[in-house]
Motif scaffolding. Sequence first.
Motif, PDB file in Angstrom:
ATOM      1  N   MET A 111       0.816  -1.218   0.000  1.00 38.05           N
ATOM      2  CA  MET A 111       0.000   0.000   0.000  1.00 38.05           C
ATOM      3  C   MET A 111       0.850   1.269   0.000  1.00 38.05           C
ATOM      4  O   MET A 111       0.328   2.362  -0.252  1.00 38.05           O
ATOM      5  CB  MET A 111      -0.932  -0.002   1.220  1.00 38.05           C
ATOM      6  CG  MET A 111      -1.997  -1.092   1.183  1.00 38.05           C
ATOM      7  SD  MET A 111      -2.968  -1.203   2.712  1.00 38.05           S
ATOM      8  CE  MET A 111      -3.700   0.432   2.789  1.00 38.05           C
ATOM      9  N   GLN A 112       2.155   1.123   0.258  1.00 40.98           N
ATOM     10  CA  GLN A 112       3.053   2.279   0.245  1.00 40.98           C
ATOM     11  C   GLN A 112       3.363   2.742  -1.176  1.00 40.98           C
ATOM     12  O   GLN A 112       3.961   3.805  -1.362  1.00 40.98           O
ATOM     13  CB  GLN A 112       4.365   1.931   0.968  1.00 40.98           C
ATOM     14  CG  GLN A 112       4.179   1.461   2.384  1.00 40.98           C
ATOM     15  CD  GLN A 112       3.498   2.500   3.254  1.00 40.98           C
ATOM     16  OE1 GLN A 112       3.806   3.696   3.173  1.00 40.98           O
ATOM     17  NE2 GLN A 112       2.550   2.061   4.078  1.00 40.98           N
ATOM     18  N   GLY A 113       3.006   1.945  -2.181  1.00 45.51           N
ATOM     19  CA  GLY A 113       3.259   2.324  -3.562  1.00 45.51           C
ATOM     20  C   GLY A 113       3.887   1.180  -4.325  1.00 45.51           C
ATOM     21  O   GLY A 113       4.442   0.244  -3.739  1.00 45.51           O
ATOM     22  N   PRO A 114       3.839   1.247  -5.659  1.00 49.59           N
ATOM     23  CA  PRO A 114       4.337   0.128  -6.468  1.00 49.59           C
ATOM     24  C   PRO A 114       5.850  -0.085  -6.362  1.00 49.59           C
ATOM     25  O   PRO A 114       6.335  -1.183  -6.620  1.00 49.59           O
ATOM     26  CB  PRO A 114       3.936   0.525  -7.895  1.00 49.59           C
ATOM     27  CG  PRO A 114       3.777   2.026  -7.841  1.00 49.59           C
ATOM     28  CD  PRO A 114       3.271   2.334  -6.483  1.00 49.59           C
ATOM     29  N   ASP A 115       6.560   0.969  -5.992  1.00 51.59           N
ATOM     30  CA  ASP A 115       8.027   0.854  -5.928  1.00 51.59           C
ATOM     31  C   ASP A 115       8.555   0.613  -4.518  1.00 51.59           C
ATOM     32  O   ASP A 115       9.773   0.577  -4.307  1.00 51.59           O
ATOM     33  CB  ASP A 115       8.679   2.120  -6.501  1.00 51.59           C
ATOM     34  CG  ASP A 115       8.381   2.307  -7.982  1.00 51.59           C
ATOM     35  OD1 ASP A 115       8.177   1.284  -8.661  1.00 51.59           O
ATOM     36  OD2 ASP A 115       8.358   3.461  -8.447  1.00 51.59           O
ATOM     37  N   ALA A 116       7.668   0.461  -3.546  1.00 51.32           N
ATOM     38  CA  ALA A 116       8.105   0.349  -2.157  1.00 51.32           C
ATOM     39  C   ALA A 116       8.941  -0.898  -1.929  1.00 51.32           C
ATOM     40  O   ALA A 116       9.869  -0.898  -1.110  1.00 51.32           O
ATOM     41  CB  ALA A 116       6.885   0.339  -1.233  1.00 51.32           C
ATOM     42  N   LEU A 117       8.615  -1.967  -2.639  1.00 48.47           N
ATOM     43  CA  LEU A 117       9.304  -3.241  -2.433  1.00 48.47           C
ATOM     44  C   LEU A 117      10.214  -3.616  -3.588  1.00 48.47           C
ATOM     45  O   LEU A 117      10.810  -4.697  -3.580  1.00 48.47           O
ATOM     46  CB  LEU A 117       8.268  -4.360  -2.224  1.00 48.47           C
ATOM     47  CG  LEU A 117       7.404  -4.252  -0.969  1.00 48.47           C
ATOM     48  CD1 LEU A 117       6.282  -5.259  -1.012  1.00 48.47           C
ATOM     49  CD2 LEU A 117       8.257  -4.452   0.264  1.00 48.47           C
ATOM     50  N   ARG A 118      10.296  -2.752  -4.564  1.00 44.86           N
ATOM     51  CA  ARG A 118      11.017  -3.107  -5.797  1.00 44.86           C
ATOM     52  C   ARG A 118      12.471  -3.462  -5.544  1.00 44.86           C
ATOM     53  O   ARG A 118      13.041  -4.322  -6.227  1.00 44.86           O
ATOM     54  CB  ARG A 118      10.917  -1.947  -6.785  1.00 44.86           C
ATOM     55  CG  ARG A 118      11.439  -2.266  -8.162  1.00 44.86           C
ATOM     56  CD  ARG A 118      11.166  -1.111  -9.096  1.00 44.86           C
ATOM     57  NE  ARG A 118      11.645  -1.410 -10.441  1.00 44.86           N
ATOM     58  CZ  ARG A 118      11.528  -0.575 -11.465  1.00 44.86           C
ATOM     59  NH1 ARG A 118      10.936   0.605 -11.292  1.00 44.86           N
ATOM     60  NH2 ARG A 118      11.995  -0.912 -12.639  1.00 44.86           N
ATOM     61  N   SER A 119      13.100  -2.818  -4.600  1.00 47.48           N
ATOM     62  CA  SER A 119      14.521  -3.072  -4.315  1.00 47.48           C
ATOM     63  C   SER A 119      14.748  -4.294  -3.435  1.00 47.48           C
ATOM     64  O   SER A 119      15.903  -4.659  -3.191  1.00 47.48           O
ATOM     65  CB  SER A 119      15.145  -1.844  -3.636  1.00 47.48           C
ATOM     66  OG  SER A 119      15.062  -0.716  -4.473  1.00 47.48           O
ATOM     67  N   PHE A 120      13.654  -4.913  -2.949  1.00 50.97           N
ATOM     68  CA  PHE A 120      13.806  -5.985  -1.966  1.00 50.97           C
ATOM     69  C   PHE A 120      13.279  -7.337  -2.452  1.00 50.97           C
ATOM     70  O   PHE A 120      13.890  -8.364  -2.177  1.00 50.97           O
ATOM     71  CB  PHE A 120      13.104  -5.602  -0.666  1.00 50.97           C
ATOM     72  CG  PHE A 120      13.640  -4.349  -0.043  1.00 50.97           C
ATOM     73  CD1 PHE A 120      14.773  -4.388   0.752  1.00 50.97           C
ATOM     74  CD2 PHE A 120      13.027  -3.129  -0.277  1.00 50.97           C
ATOM     75  CE1 PHE A 120      15.273  -3.232   1.329  1.00 50.97           C
ATOM     76  CE2 PHE A 120      13.536  -1.964   0.286  1.00 50.97           C
ATOM     77  CZ  PHE A 120      14.662  -2.010   1.082  1.00 50.97           C
TER      78      PHE A 120
END
Length: 398
Positions: free
Chosen positions: A262-271
Amino acid sequence: LMSILPTFVMIISFSDVVHICSAYLLNLEAGAEKEDAITAATVEVGAACMLTSITTAVGFYALTFVPSPAFQTLGLAAAVGVLIAYGLAMLIVPVCLAALPAPKNWHGGPVGWIQGALDRLLEAFADLTINRPWPIIGAFFLFLVFLGYGASLVRFETDFGRRLADDNPARIDARYMEDRFIESSMIDVYIETPAASGVLNAETFARLVALENDGESWAEVEKVVSFVDLMRATHGSIVGKDAEFGPFSDEALAQMMVLLEMQGPDALRSFVDFERRTARFTVYSNVQGVLGQEEVRQRILSAGADLGEGVKVQVTGIGPLMGAWLDDILAGQRRGLGFSLFVIMVLLIFGFRSVRAGVVSMVPNVIPLLAAGAWVGYLWDQVDSDTLIVGMIALGIG
């Protein structure tokens, strides 16, 4: 590397010139005529210098065993340069001596006392070795043990920053970052599970948490950053920071992941990837040397072997990659050193026309090599990997 080539070849070529001139002066002192002294000096020294030049060229050529174009070019060019220098010395020095007037007695003149003192010193050494051979051999045996132990302490490492001067802008910038932020190098770890949403499997996630906690306890690691930290922060915001983190069910992990998404589409992209199949862990290591980082990589791979069936662990980063490459460089240098030892021994057997004399003569020939190794082993905490080329060069010149 190529910039050091002219210096090496010049030093070795001057040694050939010195040998010819020395023999020439000794023949003149013995009463020979000028032309006869030149001829005798060239003949006497020519064979010895030829063997010396070949063994030196072999020492340089051994660098071609290193799997790096720079080392291979240096080794080949240096080997050819040494042989060319020998040919030029044998051709040009006699001509120059013939064109110049015969020198005066080298024991005379204002500096004759220096030559006299040198002669007396050498005569004293000669008398000592003739009259006390076994004590000298015993002393050198103990000396070799001392040198061998020191050489065994050598620890190779390559910290590219330390190759630069302290006042180099790159070193200044690095110190600024280390003092004000974090003194570390980054190693990326990619953990791939066999199925989609595999990192959200309760059993796998528990193992990932244990792996991160274990890694952060290592002396070589400052911290580890991954989606596990995001999940921990999310869990703490819900139930409190002091609450125990885990174990969790698959449903609980999925719900926390939804909150993060819910923080945004890129919030987890690096993980984690979109399928939640592969997770990325960033390890901040305080090890600066690339060989040390390769050791950390191997330790991570070993620790990640227990993550479960079908789980793959890949560890990468410029430091570990360079470390693995330097392992190959060191292996090539060791092979080259072994090659030069063997070939030089064969050449000495041929030169002395005796197997025993050729083998025994390798003992004093390796003393410069062991001495260099003992010096850095006893006095330096680590040795740059390129320093091993000095061993090949020292062996050839010795």
